[in-house]
Design an enzyme around this catalytic site. Structure first.
Site, PDB file in Angstrom:
ATOM      1  N   TYR A  87      -9.444  -6.030  11.820  1.00  0.00           N
ATOM      2  CA  TYR A  87      -8.336  -5.068  11.954  1.00  0.00           C
ATOM      3  C   TYR A  87      -8.093  -4.734  13.424  1.00  0.00           C
ATOM      4  O   TYR A  87      -6.966  -4.793  13.917  1.00  0.00           O
ATOM      5  CB  TYR A  87      -8.672  -3.792  11.171  1.00  0.00           C
ATOM      6  CG  TYR A  87      -7.691  -2.662  11.411  1.00  0.00           C
ATOM      7  CD1 TYR A  87      -6.407  -2.701  10.876  1.00  0.00           C
ATOM      8  CD2 TYR A  87      -8.048  -1.552  12.188  1.00  0.00           C
ATOM      9  CE1 TYR A  87      -5.500  -1.654  11.104  1.00  0.00           C
ATOM     10  CE2 TYR A  87      -7.161  -0.509  12.409  1.00  0.00           C
ATOM     11  CZ  TYR A  87      -5.881  -0.574  11.866  1.00  0.00           C
ATOM     12  OH  TYR A  87      -4.999   0.453  12.100  1.00  0.00           O
ATOM     13  N   THR A 128       0.831  -1.212   0.000  1.00  0.00           N
ATOM     14  CA  THR A 128       0.000   0.000   0.000  1.00  0.00           C
ATOM     15  C   THR A 128       0.865   1.261   0.000  1.00  0.00           C
ATOM     16  O   THR A 128       0.359   2.361  -0.144  1.00  0.00           O
ATOM     17  CB  THR A 128      -0.959   0.045   1.227  1.00  0.00           C
ATOM     18  OG1 THR A 128      -0.167   0.047   2.424  1.00  0.00           O
ATOM     19  CG2 THR A 128      -1.903  -1.130   1.250  1.00  0.00           C
TER      20      THR A 128
HETATM   21  N1  LIG Z   1      -3.434   6.446   9.378  1.00  0.00           N
HETATM   22  C1  LIG Z   1      -4.142   6.313  10.483  1.00  0.00           C
HETATM   23  O1  LIG Z   1      -5.043   7.120  10.769  1.00  0.00           O
HETATM   24  C2  LIG Z   1      -3.865   5.186  11.434  1.00  0.00           C
HETATM   25  C3  LIG Z   1      -4.677   5.080  12.584  1.00  0.00           C
HETATM   26  C4  LIG Z   1      -4.418   4.034  13.476  1.00  0.00           C
HETATM   27  C5  LIG Z   1      -3.382   3.166  13.239  1.00  0.00           C
HETATM   28  N2  LIG Z   1      -2.623   3.284  12.097  1.00  0.00           N
HETATM   29  C6  LIG Z   1      -1.541   2.330  11.881  1.00  0.00           C
HETATM   30  O2  LIG Z   1      -0.370   3.043  11.533  1.00  0.00           O
HETATM   31  C7  LIG Z   1       0.443   2.256  10.657  1.00  0.00           C
HETATM   32  C8  LIG Z   1       0.777   3.043   9.403  1.00  0.00           C
HETATM   33  O3  LIG Z   1      -0.421   3.404   8.753  1.00  0.00           O
HETATM   34  P1  LIG Z   1      -0.474   4.338   7.456  1.00  0.00           P
HETATM   35  O4  LIG Z   1      -1.708   5.138   7.562  1.00  0.00           O
HETATM   36  O5  LIG Z   1       0.829   4.988   7.272  1.00  0.00           O
HETATM   37  O6  LIG Z   1      -0.729   3.249   6.330  1.00  0.00           O
HETATM   38  P2  LIG Z   1      -0.005   3.061   4.895  1.00  0.00           P
HETATM   39  O7  LIG Z   1      -0.815   2.015   4.185  1.00  0.00           O
HETATM   40  O8  LIG Z   1       0.201   4.362   4.234  1.00  0.00           O
HETATM   41  O9  LIG Z   1       1.405   2.456   5.306  1.00  0.00           O
HETATM   42  C9  LIG Z   1       1.611   1.104   5.622  1.00  0.00           C
HETATM   43  C10 LIG Z   1       2.904   0.679   4.961  1.00  0.00           C
HETATM   44  O10 LIG Z   1       3.177  -0.680   5.324  1.00  0.00           O
HETATM   45  C11 LIG Z   1       3.608  -1.372   4.158  1.00  0.00           C
HETATM   46  N3  LIG Z   1       3.287  -2.798   4.325  1.00  0.00           N
HETATM   47  C12 LIG Z   1       2.048  -3.359   4.357  1.00  0.00           C
HETATM   48  N4  LIG Z   1       2.155  -4.691   4.476  1.00  0.00           N
HETATM   49  C13 LIG Z   1       3.486  -4.969   4.526  1.00  0.00           C
HETATM   50  C14 LIG Z   1       4.227  -6.184   4.637  1.00  0.00           C
HETATM   51  N5  LIG Z   1       3.617  -7.365   4.711  1.00  0.00           N
HETATM   52  N6  LIG Z   1       5.574  -6.098   4.666  1.00  0.00           N
HETATM   53  C15 LIG Z   1       6.213  -4.900   4.571  1.00  0.00           C
HETATM   54  N7  LIG Z   1       5.554  -3.730   4.455  1.00  0.00           N
HETATM   55  C16 LIG Z   1       4.210  -3.772   4.438  1.00  0.00           C
HETATM   56  C17 LIG Z   1       2.847  -0.744   3.018  1.00  0.00           C
HETATM   57  O11 LIG Z   1       3.439  -0.955   1.741  1.00  0.00           O
HETATM   58  C18 LIG Z   1       2.846   0.729   3.429  1.00  0.00           C
HETATM   59  O12 LIG Z   1       3.968   1.411   2.916  1.00  0.00           O
HETATM   60  C19 LIG Z   1      -0.338   0.975  10.407  1.00  0.00           C
HETATM   61  O13 LIG Z   1       0.118   0.001  11.322  1.00  0.00           O
HETATM   62  C20 LIG Z   1      -1.765   1.373  10.729  1.00  0.00           C
HETATM   63  O14 LIG Z   1      -2.549   0.264  11.121  1.00  0.00           O
HETATM   64  C21 LIG Z   1      -2.852   4.273  11.195  1.00  0.00           C
END
Ligand SMILES: NC(=O)c1ccc[n+]([C@@H]2O[C@H](COP(=O)([O-])OP(=O)(O)OC[C@H]3O[C@@H](n4cnc5c(N)ncnc54)[C@H](O)[C@@H]3O)[C@@H](O)[C@H]2O)c1
Length: 324
Positions: free
Chosen positions: A155, A46
């Site tokens: 999730y 992603t």
């Molecule tokens: N954005 C929010 O509001 C929010 C809220 C609560 C929690 N989170 C958590 O924060 C973290 C980051 O979220 P984000 O919004 O930056 O999402 P995002 O999708 O932009 O980033 C996630 C990244 O993880 C990488 N990734 C996914 N699966 C992978 C794998 N199997 N191996 C290696 N890399 C992998 C993706 O390529 C991506 O670059 C996540 O753990 C998400 O659950 C985000």
């Protein structure tokens, strides 16, 4: 004191998993700007190549293309690392309801692999992304650590399991883990595209294109929207948190409460668009209201939410105007 003044040993190496994503790439940027070494592990599922290209020429930056579901890749990525900021995961509540097995594989097994690799490599601190979704169906406001309800999606369950492992790894193996329960983070580089995009970038993009955004439900739901700079502060302060504060999870938010319909009108007004939204059905797996008590992180490791929603949304709009 803001995170920019924090000091680490000059040879410190930070491993950021998910560093090609929204939160991870902002962490990479902030830490490189502070002059420390950054190693990024991402499988670009992603995440975006453009979020790596911007750093690749910097001598302090290394990129490993790999998957956290592969333990040997996690082990290699953790070699010589001081701090792990583990962000890699699949987000989105509705998508997890559609594909629970995949979420188990990436978010639970992947996080366990990373914790195990961090432990075997003697990493100092393992800071990982949890989520406000762990509060599930609890109606209590503001959300306070220790007052969780039943989870409402695969999730949310993956994040709760991560936190249980975080506690166990501290108690069994002495690995200092810190779970950061992010509340609706927003800011530059958050993906505005696709069915599972977060509301703020999605609304900004559609309005800029003169299209009508759809609000799920009637727009009276509220969230503690948190600007990315606050999340960076939490991650870096957690790296310097005391051992006694490890093995626990912390709310990371601004501590405010914004209603979706108000955000919509604010964005439309600021972008000078006279476009009415469409209203769609409520989304499954969500609660109506969420806002955080952030006193635990403030007290135990000095977290500071310096960026209000208003200040953050102005910065975000400014960025999307220039970059979309
Ligand atoms: N954005 C929010 O509001 C929010 C809220 C609560 C929690 N989170 C958590 O924060 C973290 C980051 O979220 P984000 O919004 O930056 O999402 P995002 O999708 O932009 O980033 C996630 C990244 O993880 C990488 N990734 C996914 N699966 C992978 C794998 N199997 N191996 C290696 N890399 C992998 C993706 O390529 C991506 O670059 C996540 O753990 C998400 O659950 C985000």
């Amino acid at each position: 004191m803001g995170y920019k003044n924090l000091e680490f040993n000059s040879n410190t190496i930070f491993l950021i998993t998910g560093g090609a994503g929204f939160i991870g790439s902002n962490l990479c940027e902030a830490i490189l700007d502070m002059g420390y070494k950054v190693r990024c592990l991402d499988n670009l599922s992603t995440g975006k190549q453009a979020n790596i290209d911007m750093f690749i020429k910097q001598p302090n930056y290394t990129f490993i293309k790999g998957d956290i579901t592969n333990l040997s890749i996690c082990m290699k990525a953790c070699e010589g690392v001081d701090f792990v900021l583990h962000q890699a995961a699949w987000g989105s509540v509705p998508r997890s309801i559609e594909m629970p097995l995949y979420y188990e594989e990436v978010n639970i097994k992947g996080t366990l692999n990373m914790m195990e690799a961090a432990r075997q490599n003697g990493v100092k601190k393992f800071v990982y992304a949890s989520s406000s979704s762990v509060y599930g169906d609890s109606p209590v406001l503001p959300k306070k650590e220790g007052q969780e309800g039943n989870v409402l999606s695969p999730y949310a369950l993956t994040k709760r399991v991560n936190e249980e492992y975080g506690k166990l790894y501290k108690n069994l193996y002495g690995l200092d883990t810190y779970g950061l329960r992010y509340f609706n983070v927003f800011g530059k580089r958050q993906n505005p595209n696709g069915a599972y995009a977060a509301v703020i970038p999605k609304f900004i993009k559609l309005l800029l294109q003169n299209e009508q955004p759809t609000i799920n439900g009637d727009g009276t739901q509220s969230r503690d929207f948190t600007y990315i700079e606050n999340v960076i502060d939490a991650n870096l302060k957690a790296c310097l948190a005391p051992h006694e504060a490890a093995g626990q999870a912390y709310n990371i938010a601004y501590g405010g409460r914004e209603y979706l319909i108000d955000i919509y009108h604010y964005l439309a007004k600021t972008l000078d668009k006279k476009i009415e939204p469409l209203f769609g059905p409520d989304r499954g797996g969500d609660i109506k209201h969420s806002n955080a008590d952030i006193s635990k992180a403030q007290k135990l490791f000095g977290y500071e939410a310096e960026w209000s929603f208003e200040r953050g949304i102005e910065a975000a709009i400014d960025w999307y105007r220039k970059n979309l």
